[in-house]
Design an enzyme around this catalytic site. Sequence first.
Site, mmCIF file in Angstrom:
data_model
loop_
_atom_site.group_PDB
_atom_site.id
_atom_site.type_symbol
_atom_site.label_atom_id
_atom_site.label_comp_id
_atom_site.label_asym_id
_atom_site.label_seq_id
_atom_site.Cartn_x
_atom_site.Cartn_y
_atom_site.Cartn_z
ATOM 1 C CG ASN A 9 26.431 46.857 75.573
ATOM 2 O OD1 ASN A 9 26.475 47.552 74.883
ATOM 3 N ND2 ASN A 9 27.212 46.743 76.962
ATOM 4 C CG HIS A 98 30.938 46.818 78.616
ATOM 5 N ND1 HIS A 98 31.534 45.161 77.804
ATOM 6 C CD2 HIS A 98 29.928 46.429 78.607
ATOM 7 C CE1 HIS A 98 29.860 44.940 78.027
ATOM 8 N NE2 HIS A 98 29.171 44.797 78.715
ATOM 9 C CD GLU A 100 30.555 42.407 76.194
ATOM 10 O OE1 GLU A 100 30.821 42.388 75.728
ATOM 11 O OE2 GLU A 100 30.082 41.846 77.315
ATOM 12 N N GLY A 176 26.456 38.900 80.973
ATOM 13 C CA GLY A 176 26.109 37.760 80.067
ATOM 14 C C GLY A 176 25.881 35.942 80.708
ATOM 15 C CB SER A 209 22.435 38.036 84.391
ATOM 16 O OG SER A 209 24.102 37.680 84.176
HETATM 17 C C1 PEP Z 1 26.220 44.053 79.574
HETATM 18 O O1 PEP Z 1 26.598 44.195 78.482
HETATM 19 O O2 PEP Z 1 26.392 45.302 80.411
HETATM 20 C C2 PEP Z 1 26.086 43.135 80.797
HETATM 21 C C3 PEP Z 1 25.740 43.247 81.856
HETATM 22 O O3 PEP Z 1 25.207 42.399 79.931
HETATM 23 P P1 PEP Z 1 23.565 40.991 80.659
HETATM 24 O O4 PEP Z 1 22.605 42.297 81.276
HETATM 25 O O5 PEP Z 1 23.690 40.397 78.959
HETATM 26 O O6 PEP Z 1 24.589 40.308 81.617
#
Ligand code: PEP
Length: 248
Positions: A9, A98, A100, A176, A209
Site C-alpha cells: 500500500n 484502511h 487512515e 507506520g 510494520s
Molecule cells: C499500511 O499502510 O497498510 C501499513 C501496514 O503500513 P506500514 O507497513 O508502514 O506499517
Amino acid sequence: MKKIYLYGNWKMNMTVAETKKFFDGFESAYAPYKNDAGLEVGVFAPFTSLWALADCAKKAGIVFGAENVYSEASGAFTGEVSIPMLQEIGIKYVILGHSERRHIFNEPDEMIAKKVKAVLNANMIPVLCYGETLDERESGHTFDVMGRQLSTAIDGLNPDDVKKIIYAYEPVWAIGTGKSASSEQAQEVCGWSRNLLGIKDVVILYGGSVKASNAKELLSMQDIDGALVGGAALKPESFLDIYKAFKA
Ligand code: PEP
C-alpha cells in the site's frame, strides 16, 4: 507450502515518475520469484498514479489496485472517484476501510460496507482493512471493535461474496509505527477472524510494520496468508525481501 500474498500500500506516496522508477528496479528484484506459484504480489497506488501503475504492473505480471473508491457510480460527489472510473483503466482490486480512512477521514463502518458491496457488485475485489486502536486494545475492546467492523462490512452478503473479499487485519497501533504486532497477537486475531467469517479458505493478511526482519515469524502463522505492507513496499528490494525472508 501455503501461498503468500504480498501486497504493498503506497498510501499518499509515489508520483507517476516515481511509479515508473519503482518498476525500473522491480523487474530484477522480482525475477527470482516471477514463476513462484507460492507468491502473489500486488501494489496499490494513489489515483493519479493508477494509469502508470496499471501499465507497469501488467508488464511485470503482478496484481494492482486503488487505495479507495466511492460507492456511487457518478454524480455530485466532489473529489471522489467512482468504480467505473477505476474499471476504465483496468483496476480490479481496491483497498477499503484502511485505518487512515477510518480515523483521519472519519469513514464510518456503514460507508465502508456500502463500498464493499458496490465493489463486489462490479465484480471487483475489495481488500478490506480492519483493526483496533491502542486504546481499544488496552481497554479490552479489540474483539468487539473488530467484530463490529467485520460484521458491518459483510452484513447481507452471501458466502460466495464473503469469500471473494481479501481481509487485512491491521492493528492501528502497528501501522507506520515500526512496532509490529507479535506473531502470536496477529495469529490470534486472524484465527478469530476466520472463525467469525465462517469460511475456512478466506484470505487474511496481516499489516502493520511488516519488514524482512519480522516476516518469517508473522507469515509462518497458520491463519496469516500474507502481508499488507506500507513503508517497506516503497522500494522493490525492501518489499520483496519480505518474501525472501519468509522463504529463507
Ligand atoms: C499500511 O499502510 O497498510 C501499513 C501496514 O503500513 P506500514 O507497513 O508502514 O506499517
